[in-house]
Write an enzyme that holds these catalytic residues in place. Structure first.
Site: not given
Length: 138
Positions: A48, A66
């Site tokens: 990620e 994000d």
């Protein structure tokens, strides 16, 4: 000279912490990630954010962003500038070197949706060999 020192201070505040794999594994355990799950969590974070606490991804198709190690989404889990979302936190708080709030929120996400909530985990970790971090655990 004062301006130069002020700029240096601001630069220092804006730097992100990028964990080594072993440091990340130990910090995640210290913050409440179960030891038995650590390989999946380390892989998830690497997929990620590249272990970067200050990473901000996006914009996504829906215009959201994000945030942090776990790339916590600001449409659902956190809010920019104020506490909010399902984790009731500011997005800026999950982009700090202290990962306490980020871990709490990530554990909540996992309880609700499992690891499949993270595309990085699905792409890089699911049904794939995971790095063995046992040798670096305290």
């Amino acid at each position: 000279m004062k301006i130069f020192l002020a700029i240096l201070c601001l630069i220092g505040l804006s730097e992100a912490k990028v964990f080594s794999r072993c440091a990340l594994a130990n910090e995640l355990i210290a913050k409440g990630i179960p030891r038995d799950d650590i390989r999946d969590w380390v892989c998830l974070v690497e997929g990620e954010s590249g272990r970067n606490t200050n990473k901000k991804g996006g914009p996504n198709r829906n215009g959201s962003f994000d945030h942090g190690l776990f790339q916590i989404n600001d449409k659902y889990w956190c809010k920019n500038g104020v506490k909010g979302g399902d984790c009731n936190i500011k997005c800026e708080d999950v982009r700090q070197d202290d990962i306490t709030e980020a871990v709490k929120c990530a554990l909540k996400i996992k309880r609700r949706h499992g690891y499949n909530a993270w595309y990085g985990w699905k792409r890089h970790c699911k049904n794939k060999p995971l790095a063995n971090v046992n040798s670096c655990l305290n």
